[in-house]
Design a protein around this motif. Structure first.
Motif, PDB file in Angstrom:
ATOM      1  N   VAL A 120    -118.169 -44.149  28.986  1.00  0.00           N
ATOM      2  CA  VAL A 120    -117.934 -43.558  30.303  1.00  0.00           C
ATOM      3  C   VAL A 120    -116.461 -43.636  30.719  1.00  0.00           C
ATOM      4  O   VAL A 120    -115.911 -42.635  31.199  1.00  0.00           O
ATOM      5  N   PRO A 121    -115.769 -44.759  30.555  1.00  0.00           N
ATOM      6  CA  PRO A 121    -114.343 -44.760  30.897  1.00  0.00           C
ATOM      7  C   PRO A 121    -113.524 -43.775  30.079  1.00  0.00           C
ATOM      8  O   PRO A 121    -112.533 -43.224  30.578  1.00  0.00           O
ATOM      9  N   ALA A 122    -113.928 -43.547  28.830  1.00  0.00           N
ATOM     10  CA  ALA A 122    -113.224 -42.547  28.020  1.00  0.00           C
ATOM     11  C   ALA A 122    -113.360 -41.163  28.632  1.00  0.00           C
ATOM     12  O   ALA A 122    -112.409 -40.363  28.607  1.00  0.00           O
ATOM     13  N   TRP A 123    -114.507 -40.876  29.204  1.00  0.00           N
ATOM     14  CA  TRP A 123    -114.705 -39.583  29.858  1.00  0.00           C
ATOM     15  C   TRP A 123    -113.923 -39.501  31.165  1.00  0.00           C
ATOM     16  O   TRP A 123    -113.196 -38.535  31.405  1.00  0.00           O
ATOM     17  N   LEU A 124    -114.059 -40.522  31.985  1.00  0.00           N
ATOM     18  CA  LEU A 124    -113.399 -40.482  33.291  1.00  0.00           C
ATOM     19  C   LEU A 124    -111.882 -40.593  33.180  1.00  0.00           C
ATOM     20  O   LEU A 124    -111.161 -40.192  34.087  1.00  0.00           O
ATOM     21  N   GLY A 125    -111.405 -41.126  32.064  1.00  0.00           N
ATOM     22  CA  GLY A 125    -109.970 -41.248  31.873  1.00  0.00           C
ATOM     23  C   GLY A 125    -109.313 -40.037  31.250  1.00  0.00           C
ATOM     24  O   GLY A 125    -108.084 -40.021  31.080  1.00  0.00           O
ATOM     25  N   ASP A 126    -110.094 -39.024  30.923  1.00  0.00           N
ATOM     26  CA  ASP A 126    -109.549 -37.813  30.298  1.00  0.00           C
ATOM     27  C   ASP A 126    -109.439 -36.708  31.351  1.00  0.00           C
ATOM     28  O   ASP A 126    -110.433 -36.368  32.005  1.00  0.00           O
ATOM     29  N   GLU A 127    -108.266 -36.152  31.508  1.00  0.00           N
ATOM     30  CA  GLU A 127    -108.032 -35.154  32.556  1.00  0.00           C
ATOM     31  C   GLU A 127    -108.822 -33.866  32.346  1.00  0.00           C
ATOM     32  O   GLU A 127    -108.937 -33.054  33.264  1.00  0.00           O
ATOM     33  N   ARG A 128    -109.351 -33.675  31.154  1.00  0.00           N
ATOM     34  CA  ARG A 128    -110.145 -32.463  30.911  1.00  0.00           C
ATOM     35  C   ARG A 128    -111.536 -32.549  31.535  1.00  0.00           C
ATOM     36  O   ARG A 128    -112.198 -31.513  31.706  1.00  0.00           O
ATOM     37  N   VAL A 129    -111.995 -33.742  31.853  1.00  0.00           N
ATOM     38  CA  VAL A 129    -113.289 -33.919  32.529  1.00  0.00           C
ATOM     39  C   VAL A 129    -113.058 -33.768  34.025  1.00  0.00           C
ATOM     40  O   VAL A 129    -112.358 -34.561  34.636  1.00  0.00           O
ATOM     41  N   ARG A 130    -113.648 -32.735  34.625  1.00  0.00           N
ATOM     42  CA  ARG A 130    -113.367 -32.402  36.017  1.00  0.00           C
ATOM     43  C   ARG A 130    -114.539 -32.652  36.966  1.00  0.00           C
ATOM     44  O   ARG A 130    -114.388 -32.528  38.180  1.00  0.00           O
ATOM     45  N   LYS A 131    -115.694 -32.987  36.407  1.00  0.00           N
ATOM     46  CA  LYS A 131    -116.860 -33.251  37.260  1.00  0.00           C
ATOM     47  C   LYS A 131    -117.639 -34.410  36.656  1.00  0.00           C
ATOM     48  O   LYS A 131    -117.859 -34.461  35.438  1.00  0.00           O
ATOM     49  N   PHE A 132    -118.073 -35.344  37.510  1.00  0.00           N
ATOM     50  CA  PHE A 132    -118.860 -36.478  37.055  1.00  0.00           C
ATOM     51  C   PHE A 132    -120.039 -36.665  37.999  1.00  0.00           C
ATOM     52  O   PHE A 132    -119.881 -36.664  39.219  1.00  0.00           O
ATOM     53  N   SER A 133    -121.222 -36.814  37.435  1.00  0.00           N
ATOM     54  CA  SER A 133    -122.429 -37.023  38.237  1.00  0.00           C
ATOM     55  C   SER A 133    -123.177 -38.226  37.693  1.00  0.00           C
ATOM     56  O   SER A 133    -123.422 -38.324  36.485  1.00  0.00           O
ATOM     57  N   PHE A 134    -123.558 -39.122  38.597  1.00  0.00           N
ATOM     58  CA  PHE A 134    -124.208 -40.375  38.215  1.00  0.00           C
ATOM     59  C   PHE A 134    -125.436 -40.597  39.082  1.00  0.00           C
ATOM     60  O   PHE A 134    -125.399 -40.408  40.298  1.00  0.00           O
ATOM     61  N   THR A 135    -126.523 -41.021  38.450  1.00  0.00           N
ATOM     62  CA  THR A 135    -127.704 -41.485  39.170  1.00  0.00           C
ATOM     63  C   THR A 135    -127.987 -42.907  38.727  1.00  0.00           C
ATOM     64  O   THR A 135    -128.159 -43.167  37.528  1.00  0.00           O
ATOM     65  N   GLY A 136    -128.014 -43.826  39.686  1.00  0.00           N
ATOM     66  CA  GLY A 136    -128.244 -45.221  39.351  1.00  0.00           C
ATOM     67  C   GLY A 136    -128.017 -46.111  40.553  1.00  0.00           C
ATOM     68  O   GLY A 136    -128.114 -45.670  41.707  1.00  0.00           O
ATOM     69  N   SER A 137    -127.681 -47.355  40.299  1.00  0.00           N
ATOM     70  CA  SER A 137    -127.559 -48.331  41.377  1.00  0.00           C
ATOM     71  C   SER A 137    -126.283 -48.116  42.182  1.00  0.00           C
ATOM     72  O   SER A 137    -125.289 -47.577  41.680  1.00  0.00           O
ATOM     73  N   THR A 138    -126.322 -48.557  43.428  1.00  0.00           N
ATOM     74  CA  THR A 138    -125.148 -48.457  44.291  1.00  0.00           C
ATOM     75  C   THR A 138    -123.993 -49.285  43.734  1.00  0.00           C
ATOM     76  O   THR A 138    -122.830 -48.853  43.770  1.00  0.00           O
ATOM     77  N   ALA A 139    -124.284 -50.462  43.213  1.00  0.00           N
ATOM     78  CA  ALA A 139    -123.227 -51.327  42.685  1.00  0.00           C
ATOM     79  C   ALA A 139    -122.483 -50.652  41.537  1.00  0.00           C
ATOM     80  O   ALA A 139    -121.245 -50.645  41.495  1.00  0.00           O
ATOM     81  N   THR A 140    -123.227 -50.052  40.605  1.00  0.00           N
ATOM     82  CA  THR A 140    -122.583 -49.362  39.490  1.00  0.00           C
ATOM     83  C   THR A 140    -121.858 -48.115  39.970  1.00  0.00           C
ATOM     84  O   THR A 140    -120.763 -47.793  39.501  1.00  0.00           O
ATOM     85  N   GLY A 141    -122.453 -47.410  40.918  1.00  0.00           N
ATOM     86  CA  GLY A 141    -121.812 -46.215  41.461  1.00  0.00           C
ATOM     87  C   GLY A 141    -120.451 -46.510  42.061  1.00  0.00           C
ATOM     88  O   GLY A 141    -119.496 -45.737  41.902  1.00  0.00           O
ATOM     89  N   LYS A 142    -120.322 -47.642  42.760  1.00  0.00           N
ATOM     90  CA  LYS A 142    -119.033 -48.009  43.349  1.00  0.00           C
ATOM     91  C   LYS A 142    -117.978 -48.213  42.265  1.00  0.00           C
ATOM     92  O   LYS A 142    -116.819 -47.784  42.415  1.00  0.00           O
ATOM     93  N   LEU A 143    -118.348 -48.874  41.171  1.00  0.00           N
ATOM     94  CA  LEU A 143    -117.400 -49.090  40.081  1.00  0.00           C
ATOM     95  C   LEU A 143    -116.966 -47.771  39.448  1.00  0.00           C
ATOM     96  O   LEU A 143    -115.786 -47.567  39.131  1.00  0.00           O
ATOM     97  N   LEU A 144    -117.915 -46.852  39.286  1.00  0.00           N
ATOM     98  CA  LEU A 144    -117.592 -45.569  38.679  1.00  0.00           C
ATOM     99  C   LEU A 144    -116.727 -44.715  39.609  1.00  0.00           C
ATOM    100  O   LEU A 144    -115.872 -43.954  39.149  1.00  0.00           O
ATOM    101  N   LEU A 145    -116.953 -44.835  40.913  1.00  0.00           N
ATOM    102  CA  LEU A 145    -116.106 -44.117  41.863  1.00  0.00           C
ATOM    103  C   LEU A 145    -114.645 -44.566  41.748  1.00  0.00           C
ATOM    104  O   LEU A 145    -113.723 -43.752  41.828  1.00  0.00           O
ATOM    105  N   GLU A 146    -114.451 -45.847  41.539  1.00  0.00           N
ATOM    106  CA  GLU A 146    -113.092 -46.351  41.358  1.00  0.00           C
ATOM    107  C   GLU A 146    -112.448 -45.736  40.111  1.00  0.00           C
ATOM    108  O   GLU A 146    -111.276 -45.348  40.121  1.00  0.00           O
TER     109      GLU A 146
END
Length: 491
Positions: free
Chosen positions: A224-250
């Motif tokens: 997941v960090p490899a995806w979020l760290g690549d500028e070619r990925v322009r949309k991210f959608s996550f379903t899961g816990s609030t705690a994990t969602g906060k980390l992914l938002l960062e």
């Protein structure tokens, strides 16, 4: 990959591997695998390829290479592929449902319902694909025109949970493909096989290579960090816990990635004094027990007016005690195992805490002898306000009941949570029900109805239950960028 029989998909080793990348079935780049187990028995289903960072980057390359061609594909053709996938899912309902039971554990009835629900996202967004519009108009000040266009956002990356392995995937994949976006999908490590089956069906329906890349893995911190760290990925959608969602938002913030988040819930279920109690019991069983209670919109806290609390408790308790628990493929079973031992342990800890604080077990079903991660359907009464179970998401077949007499006080208790995904209200007075619905801080409210989800309606929450909406007309908008062109020409 062949869907003719479940053994071919779930149990037989696939020589080519389980990472679906660029239209090919491949092993993980470093050869890693991990085990997937049956929660009803603990038995090994099979070892699945475990994608790593190299696979994640290769998937971005694949999706980015396919993006321009898909963007240029007429929306009618995209629509036809999605509609053909809908038909294939319907055709293979039995196989897909058995597969969900095998890796997720839910009762076959619930699994078959999930397949039908999941397939509907392909049909709905097949229809929405051809309705993405542009606009043209005169500037109010005169002298030039406004042209407003909708374009695909670009490469999209998804992380989906184990509780709805088909529906949570199709709810994201279908609108992305309809809008013209290629997809990267990391399914939950507990339930990768259903996502791989959906990839096989989309391929059979004619989806061009590279537009869907599915990476099963038990090492999400590499992928997941490899995806979020690549500028070619322009949309991210996550379903899961609030705690994990906060980390992914960062992580998403670093590249200002467009995000949709569907996070945790703590849904109140309100039974008013004038409610049809029998209807409320049926709705409570739907809202609490679908998927064994392992559902983000499951009723988590029950508020029954003192005038009907005894009747509701008696009837609801009888219904819960009658629930048959066992392996999901056994005849008559309506409650399968929880996903794993940790889930059972958490549910037990919440029940034990409530009882220690003064709650009573008013009704409880049984569990089968032998292996498996089972927990009985349980109703708690006299639950004190400081019990953890009223403040934490249960994610299991336990219903804590409290009573109320004052509507304002009940609303304050219902809203006293950081979550705001779903709520439920039962009343014969539609005016009262709507008044309560509007006061409840939730993105979705069921009025005299225990089942909320509909592909044609916007799904999502407020507060810390998420950002954005999935499904409905709003669902495809999440994958589109708006471009404004100021147009002038010389007469």
């Amino acid at each position: 990959m062949n869907l003719a029989g479940i053994d071919l998909l779930a149990k037989a080793p696939l020589a080519e591997g389980d990472v679906f990348l660029g239209g090919r079935w491949l092993p993980a780049a470093d050869g890693r695998t991990y085990p997937v187990h049956d929660p009803a028995t603990g038995d090994l289903i099979r070892c699945v390829s475990s994608a790593g960072e190299e696979d994640a980057r290769a998937a971005i390359d694949s999706a980015h290479s396919a993006a321009a061609g898909w963007r240029a594909t007429p929306s009618r053709r995209r629509s036809e592929i999605l509609h053909d996938t809908f038909a294939l899912m319907r055709e293979h309902t039995g196989t897909l449902a058995r597969l969900i039971v095998l890796e997720n554990g839910k009762a076959y009835r619930d699994a078959a319902a999930e397949v039908g629900y999941a397939a509907e996202f392909f049909r709905w967004f097949a229809e929405e694909a051809v309705r993405v519009g542009s606009s043209f108009g005169d500037a109010p000040a005169g002298g030039y025109r406004h042209v407003v266009r909708k374009h695909p956002v670009g490469v999209t990356a998804f992380v989906t949970p184990w509780n709805f392995p088909a529906a949570m995937a199709t709810r994201k994949i279908a609108p992305a493909l309809a809008a013209g976006c290629p997809v990267l999908l990391k399914p939950a490590p507990e339930t990768p096989l259903t996502a791989l089956a959906i990839a096989a069906l989309l391929t059979e329906a004619g989806l061009p290579d590279g537009l869907l890349n599915v990476l099963p893995t038990d090492r999400a911190p590499e992928v997941v960090p490899a995806w979020l760290g690549d500028e070619r990925v322009r949309k991210f959608s996550f379903t899961g816990s609030t705690a994990t969602g906060k980390l992914l938002l960062e992580q998403a913030a670093a590249n200002v990635v467009n995000v949709t988040m569907e996070l945790g819930g703590n849904a109140p279920f309100v039974v008013c004094a004038d409610a049809d109690v029998d209807a409320a019991v049926r709705g409570a069983m739907d809202a609490k027990m679908r998927g064994g209670g392992e559902v983000c919109i499951a009723a988590n806290r029950f508020y029954a007016h003192a005038d009907v609390a005894a009747e509701f408790t008696e009837k609801f308790g009888a219904a819960m005690a009658a629930v048959r628990v066992g392996p999901g493929l056994e005849d008559g079973v309506t409650l399968g195992p929880m996903i794993n031992r940790a889930a059972v342990d958490k549910i037990r800890s919440l029940v034990d805490d409530a009882v220690a604080r003064g709650a009573r077990i008013a009704a409880q079903g049984g569990t089968p002898d032998g292996p498996g991660h089972f927990h009985p359907a349980t109703v708690l009464v006299d639950v004190p306000e400081d019990a953890r179970i009223l403040h934490e998401e249960v994610f299991g077949p336990v219903a804590p009941l409290t009573t109320f007499t004052d509507e304002d006080e009940m609303i304050a208790r219902a809203n006293a949570t950081v979550h705001g995904l779903a709520s439920y209200v039962y009343s014969r007075d539609v005016g009262r029900a709507l008044r309560l619905a509007e006061r409840l801080e939730a993105g979705m409210v069921g009025v005299n109805r225990g089942l909320l989800s509909d592909p044609a309606a916007p799904f999502g929450g407020v507060k810390q239950s998420g950002l954005g909406r999935e499904g409905g007309r709003e669902g495809i908008e999440a994958f589109l960028e708006t471009q404004y062109i100021a147009l002038d020409w010389t007469d």
